[in-house]
Design a protein around this motif. Sequence first.
Motif, PDB file in Angstrom:
ATOM      1  N   GLN A   1       0.827  -1.210   0.000  1.00 37.53           N
ATOM      2  CA  GLN A   1       0.000   0.000   0.000  1.00 37.53           C
ATOM      3  C   GLN A   1       0.863   1.263   0.000  1.00 37.53           C
ATOM      4  N   LYS A   2       1.907   1.253   0.778  1.00 33.99           N
ATOM      5  CA  LYS A   2       2.779   2.428   0.898  1.00 33.99           C
ATOM      6  C   LYS A   2       3.628   2.633  -0.360  1.00 33.99           C
ATOM      7  N   GLU A   3       4.196   1.551  -0.869  1.00 32.95           N
ATOM      8  CA  GLU A   3       5.119   1.655  -1.996  1.00 32.95           C
ATOM      9  C   GLU A   3       4.414   1.841  -3.342  1.00 32.95           C
ATOM     10  N   VAL A   4       3.363   1.084  -3.600  1.00 33.55           N
ATOM     11  CA  VAL A   4       2.695   1.099  -4.902  1.00 33.55           C
ATOM     12  C   VAL A   4       1.561   2.120  -4.953  1.00 33.55           C
ATOM     13  N   GLN A   5       0.895   2.348  -3.836  1.00 30.99           N
ATOM     14  CA  GLN A   5      -0.251   3.254  -3.755  1.00 30.99           C
ATOM     15  C   GLN A   5      -1.299   2.917  -4.826  1.00 30.99           C
TER      16      GLN A   5
ATOM     17  N   TYR B   1       3.087  -7.814  -6.792  1.00 31.68           N
ATOM     18  CA  TYR B   1       4.006  -7.233  -5.820  1.00 31.68           C
ATOM     19  C   TYR B   1       4.473  -8.297  -4.827  1.00 31.68           C
ATOM     20  N   PHE B   2       3.517  -9.051  -4.280  1.00 30.98           N
ATOM     21  CA  PHE B   2       3.864 -10.084  -3.303  1.00 30.98           C
ATOM     22  C   PHE B   2       4.829 -11.101  -3.910  1.00 30.98           C
ATOM     23  N   SER B   3       4.603 -11.494  -5.166  1.00 30.27           N
ATOM     24  CA  SER B   3       5.450 -12.511  -5.799  1.00 30.27           C
ATOM     25  C   SER B   3       6.852 -11.987  -6.077  1.00 30.27           C
ATOM     26  N   HIS B   4       6.989 -10.684  -6.197  1.00 30.46           N
ATOM     27  CA  HIS B   4       8.326 -10.116  -6.375  1.00 30.46           C
ATOM     28  C   HIS B   4       9.058  -9.971  -5.042  1.00 30.46           C
ATOM     29  N   GLU B   5       8.315  -9.665  -3.995  1.00 31.69           N
ATOM     30  CA  GLU B   5       8.911  -9.368  -2.689  1.00 31.69           C
ATOM     31  C   GLU B   5       9.037 -10.573  -1.765  1.00 31.69           C
ATOM     32  N   SER B   6       8.364 -11.688  -2.084  1.00 32.35           N
ATOM     33  CA  SER B   6       8.401 -12.862  -1.212  1.00 32.35           C
ATOM     34  C   SER B   6       8.078 -14.109  -2.027  1.00 32.35           C
TER      35      SER B   6
ATOM     36  N   ALA C   1       6.263  -4.255 -15.197  1.00 31.42           N
ATOM     37  CA  ALA C   1       7.384  -4.473 -16.114  1.00 31.42           C
ATOM     38  C   ALA C   1       8.355  -3.299 -16.021  1.00 31.42           C
ATOM     39  N   ASN C   2       7.826  -2.089 -15.934  1.00 30.76           N
ATOM     40  CA  ASN C   2       8.683  -0.901 -15.788  1.00 30.76           C
ATOM     41  C   ASN C   2       9.302  -0.829 -14.398  1.00 30.76           C
ATOM     42  N   LYS C   3       8.511  -1.075 -13.375  1.00 30.24           N
ATOM     43  CA  LYS C   3       8.987  -0.984 -11.983  1.00 30.24           C
ATOM     44  C   LYS C   3      10.166  -1.922 -11.732  1.00 30.24           C
ATOM     45  N   TYR C   4      10.050  -3.146 -12.227  1.00 29.00           N
ATOM     46  CA  TYR C   4      11.075  -4.145 -11.961  1.00 29.00           C
ATOM     47  C   TYR C   4      11.945  -4.437 -13.185  1.00 29.00           C
TER      48      TYR C   4
END
Length: 176
Positions: free
Chosen positions: A94-98, A114-119, A162-165
Amino acid sequence: YQYPRAKGKYMAICEGDDYWIDENKLQMQVDFLEKNPEYGMCYTKAKQYNQSMQKFNTKSVGADFDGFEDLLKNGNRIPTLTTVYRKDLLDKYQKEVQPSNKGWLMGDYPMWLYFSHESKIKFFDKETAVYRVLEESASHSTDINKMIKFEESVYDIRQFYANKYKVNNKVELNYY
């Protein structure tokens, strides 16, 4: 929008007229997350109930995937009603992606990306819930313009990640 008000270590969602059918679903998933801190979420399969035909479909929803890029390029295979995830991971998302500022037409798929990228994410090959397939919903419609808008939103989400990562391969937009 109630996420900010949620308390506790884990979150589980069961929206609308969907329902859980396994009395051990939550305990199994929480036990797994307690023992495996590198996992941010776990999920299962769900039976599909076709509301208009008043019968269960032969095929369930939910399947395993091979990491962030697979989920990004090949689409969502995570039934929301089967998930249990860490609240602190949700808060970070919530904080990072808004996401509330993005105008996306769905809340689950961008969160799963997001979850699959971070964990890590664990799939249990077991039906624990029933997903009702309605004639009209955010992801199903007889109105082609609604479906096009939905698919455009999926494309926007994929492009954002795709852009973020910095995923090099082109992400395709598939219309129904």
